[in-house]
Design an enzyme around this catalytic site. Sequence first.
Site, PDB file in Angstrom:
ATOM      1  N   ASP A  90       0.818  -1.156   0.039  1.00 35.54           N
ATOM      2  CA  ASP A  90       0.137   0.194  -0.110  1.00 35.54           C
ATOM      3  C   ASP A  90       0.913   1.125  -0.086  1.00 35.54           C
ATOM      4  O   ASP A  90       2.131   1.213  -0.041  1.00 35.54           O
ATOM      5  CB  ASP A  90      -0.908   0.058   1.038  1.00 35.54           C
ATOM      6  CG  ASP A  90      -0.025  -0.080   2.502  1.00 35.54           C
ATOM      7  OD1 ASP A  90       1.056   0.143   2.577  1.00 35.54           O
ATOM      8  OD2 ASP A  90      -0.919  -0.282   3.659  1.00 35.54           O
ATOM      9  N   PHE A  94      -2.932   5.228   4.335  1.00 38.52           N
ATOM     10  CA  PHE A  94      -4.113   4.861   5.443  1.00 38.52           C
ATOM     11  C   PHE A  94      -3.660   4.796   6.844  1.00 38.52           C
ATOM     12  O   PHE A  94      -4.222   5.160   7.800  1.00 38.52           O
ATOM     13  CB  PHE A  94      -4.615   3.503   5.191  1.00 38.52           C
ATOM     14  CG  PHE A  94      -5.698   3.105   5.990  1.00 38.52           C
ATOM     15  CD1 PHE A  94      -6.982   3.478   5.748  1.00 38.52           C
ATOM     16  CD2 PHE A  94      -5.647   2.096   6.745  1.00 38.52           C
ATOM     17  CE1 PHE A  94      -8.118   3.271   6.372  1.00 38.52           C
ATOM     18  CE2 PHE A  94      -6.679   1.864   7.585  1.00 38.52           C
ATOM     19  CZ  PHE A  94      -7.840   2.433   7.443  1.00 38.52           C
ATOM     20  N   GLY A 212     -11.105   3.680   1.068  1.00 45.15           N
ATOM     21  CA  GLY A 212     -12.247   4.728   1.850  1.00 45.15           C
ATOM     22  C   GLY A 212     -13.639   3.826   2.327  1.00 45.15           C
ATOM     23  O   GLY A 212     -14.361   4.566   2.413  1.00 45.15           O
ATOM     24  N   ASP A 262      -7.912  -7.485   0.395  1.00 47.69           N
ATOM     25  CA  ASP A 262      -6.856  -7.790   1.169  1.00 47.69           C
ATOM     26  C   ASP A 262      -7.425  -7.634   2.761  1.00 47.69           C
ATOM     27  O   ASP A 262      -8.343  -6.613   2.753  1.00 47.69           O
ATOM     28  CB  ASP A 262      -5.590  -7.038   1.135  1.00 47.69           C
ATOM     29  CG  ASP A 262      -5.688  -5.664   1.668  1.00 47.69           C
ATOM     30  OD1 ASP A 262      -6.473  -4.746   1.002  1.00 47.69           O
ATOM     31  OD2 ASP A 262      -5.541  -5.495   2.929  1.00 47.69           O
ATOM     32  N   CYS A 300     -13.341 -28.251   6.113  1.00 50.96           N
ATOM     33  CA  CYS A 300     -11.974 -27.497   5.610  1.00 50.96           C
ATOM     34  C   CYS A 300     -10.793 -28.602   5.530  1.00 50.96           C
ATOM     35  O   CYS A 300     -10.610 -29.505   5.915  1.00 50.96           O
ATOM     36  CB  CYS A 300     -11.549 -26.566   6.950  1.00 50.96           C
ATOM     37  SG  CYS A 300      -9.983 -25.545   6.387  1.00 50.96           S
ATOM     38  N   CYS A 302      -7.331 -27.684   5.522  1.00 52.49           N
ATOM     39  CA  CYS A 302      -6.249 -26.919   6.126  1.00 52.49           C
ATOM     40  C   CYS A 302      -5.376 -27.966   7.086  1.00 52.49           C
ATOM     41  O   CYS A 302      -6.205 -28.872   7.541  1.00 52.49           O
ATOM     42  CB  CYS A 302      -6.226 -25.553   6.618  1.00 52.49           C
ATOM     43  SG  CYS A 302      -6.816 -25.788   8.296  1.00 52.49           S
ATOM     44  N   CYS A 305      -7.131 -28.315  10.380  1.00 55.78           N
ATOM     45  CA  CYS A 305      -8.400 -29.016  10.524  1.00 55.78           C
ATOM     46  C   CYS A 305      -8.267 -30.638  10.152  1.00 55.78           C
ATOM     47  O   CYS A 305      -8.943 -31.302  10.655  1.00 55.78           O
ATOM     48  CB  CYS A 305      -9.355 -28.546   9.468  1.00 55.78           C
ATOM     49  SG  CYS A 305     -10.152 -26.943  10.125  1.00 55.78           S
ATOM     50  N   HIS A 331      -5.791 -21.906   9.453  1.00 58.11           N
ATOM     51  CA  HIS A 331      -7.278 -22.097   9.169  1.00 58.11           C
ATOM     52  C   HIS A 331      -7.803 -20.963   8.748  1.00 58.11           C
ATOM     53  O   HIS A 331      -8.608 -21.195   7.613  1.00 58.11           O
ATOM     54  CB  HIS A 331      -7.940 -22.709  10.444  1.00 58.11           C
ATOM     55  CG  HIS A 331      -9.435 -22.638  10.143  1.00 58.11           C
ATOM     56  ND1 HIS A 331     -10.100 -23.710   9.327  1.00 58.11           N
ATOM     57  CD2 HIS A 331     -10.533 -22.143  10.399  1.00 58.11           C
ATOM     58  CE1 HIS A 331     -11.423 -23.492   9.355  1.00 58.11           C
ATOM     59  NE2 HIS A 331     -11.606 -22.489   9.999  1.00 58.11           N
TER      60      HIS A 331
END
Lengths: 370, 370
Positions: A90, A94, A212, A262, A300, A302, A305, A331
């Site tokens: 970025d 921000f 924004g 993101d 899941c 992953c 899991c 996860h």
Amino acid sequence: MFEFSIEAISGRARAGVFNTPHGKLLTPVFAPVGTQATVKTLTPRQLQEIGTSLVLANTYHLYLRPGAELVRDMQGLHEFMQWPLPLLTDSGGFQVFSLAKTRSVDADGVTFKSHIDGSTHRFTPEASIAIQEHLGADIIMAFDECSDPNDHAYSVVAMQRTHAWAERCVHAKRRPDQALFGIVQGGVEPALRLQSAQFIASLDTPGIAVGGLSVGESKAEMHAMLDVVVAALPVDRPRYLMGVGTPEDLIDGIARGVDIFDCVLPTRLARHHSAFSAHGRLNLMNAQFARDEGPIDAACDCYTCETFSRAYVRHLITAKELLAATLLSIHNVRALIRLVDGIRASIVDATFEERAPAWLEQWRGNAVRL
Amino acid sequence: MFEFSIEAISGRARAGVFNTPHGKLLTPVFAPVGTQATVKTLTPRQLQEIGTSLVLANTYHLYLRPGAELVRDMQGLHEFMQWPLPLLTDSGGFQVFSLAKTRSVDADGVTFKSHIDGSTHRFTPEASIAIQEHLGADIIMAFDECSDPNDHAYSVVAMQRTHAWAERCVHAKRRPDQALFGIVQGGVEPALRLQSAQFIASLDTPGIAVGGLSVGESKAEMHAMLDVVVAALPVDRPRYLMGVGTPEDLIDGIARGVDIFDCVLPTRLARHHSAFSAHGRLNLMNAQFARDEGPIDAACDCYTCETFSRAYVRHLITAKELLAATLLSIHNVRALIRLVDGIRASIVDATFEERAPAWLEQWRGNAVRL
């Protein structure tokens, strides 16, 4: 470089491919956030195992620590953090407005004090681009000003400054191996958002971000702004909705034509003991899980899991073991990537519009924000 | 089950194989410590990748949290923490004497207050065995009392109590799939140590531990005690030196006939930013590493050393990122396992005695204890 091709369309949702110096990025895509050149608690190997294809890092943080010149001298951010796939930074805008101790903005830029040690620094559009060129991400962002959505006068001023700064960023940019995205601002006012989308689109950057949003406005306002902005953007460039979001926000955003997202949510929730699941968000510290032999989410795939019980994760949390944050981060990031991958497949096979309501219903219970 | 065969001998050092219900353990072996059913910051997968073959867990901690019955109901510690290879639990004795808020010992056992919430509990030899049978490790330990090495009268009393308790543990033990090791005590007095070694050996347990060392005595005293004790132990059973140690201690211990070691040092050092290396211990927070593109130890084959620079690890430390502890734990545990693996190979090819002085010289700079 930076060609964007659209593979399939379902309603306003698109499945695309964005070419970067670090490989093809399949969109829609969710990027976990590696604020300080690390997605908190995860190794790059773990990130790749869960299908991460894009990581965001924060210019403000890396500029302050370890410093952009240091990262440049260490051969850039990819090499420094050993992330071999696309990276996005970025602009620092921000964070300057949300984290710095004090700030004073003028037409040329922002002077602020570091949240770490109070030292004084100054960001201008040119400085932000120079820093991002030192860092060397594939996608870099124009320096912008995010306004309070409820302050009309400020939204106008911030939008105008964002436009002027975006032009300066385009002019300042030197590296051909980085794609600079302009950022649309304009608060929650359709007329301002339309004006901003048209102006930013006119800069002809290889991608366009919407900033924004998800900063305190209602869901309805966010959706209305997306509807106005996306309709005014060129179809042939990727659209990036910054700092979003929850599973529900991803589904809603993709349905409105957004390609890149993101958010810190999955890793932040993990450090607060919270897990996404298709049955709603779970707080694994809850005593009800003390003897639960099942995985966090049976659907899941992953490592967490497929390997550990809710009872074990709950034990790690109550025992204050750092491994809890690692397992929950694996996860939670995987949950969002799997959701977006599933949506992409449904766009390709033209079932997205049909399936979106069920997905929204299923994931609604995860929408609470931290 | 629990046969111990000796593959090679070099001086007093032995290369052996100890059969357990979770596979063959090649000795000498270093076990990282998973106090609360997790080797801090590491997944079981990461532990296996760095060659971990044995993990120690602490009975005192697991009894208090999450509770031994809970672990039993979750199918035991292997299943609970998803560690598929051999596990060892201590008896809880050492932690009761070092961690509990208050304790009162009598001939039958110890009453103590939890360091977590001040609640009152009582450990006896029978209770310790019952808890360890709930946990279900492959190797379990007799309940013992570790004395202050500088207090002769206490060393005598603690040794006698340790012997009486060891007999009760042997009597209390029920599960055939666990090997109970007796523990030799006796402070730093050769006569007491000899007496204790002979008594514990007479119990005919499938392995024998040496406790009460590396608790404040000098290196010379530790070596003298090991010389006395090991000479009095049967050659055909594994010898376990508890809570040791530094790289230097491992080399010295193996040279004196020790087969099994455990220590929190590698993971504790990692959380204090410190790394083992063949050039001496490094504090990675040091500014001298800020732009160091080399790995922590160029000779190391761990993920951290093969992937990341010292500069990156230093950045993670200064930025207070949890990943620093993970990366340093991977390296530090691997360093000790690699050292011990190399020593084992040298025993097998009969070069250990010749190479030991160079190893000691090389690793001496890592000996500082936390």
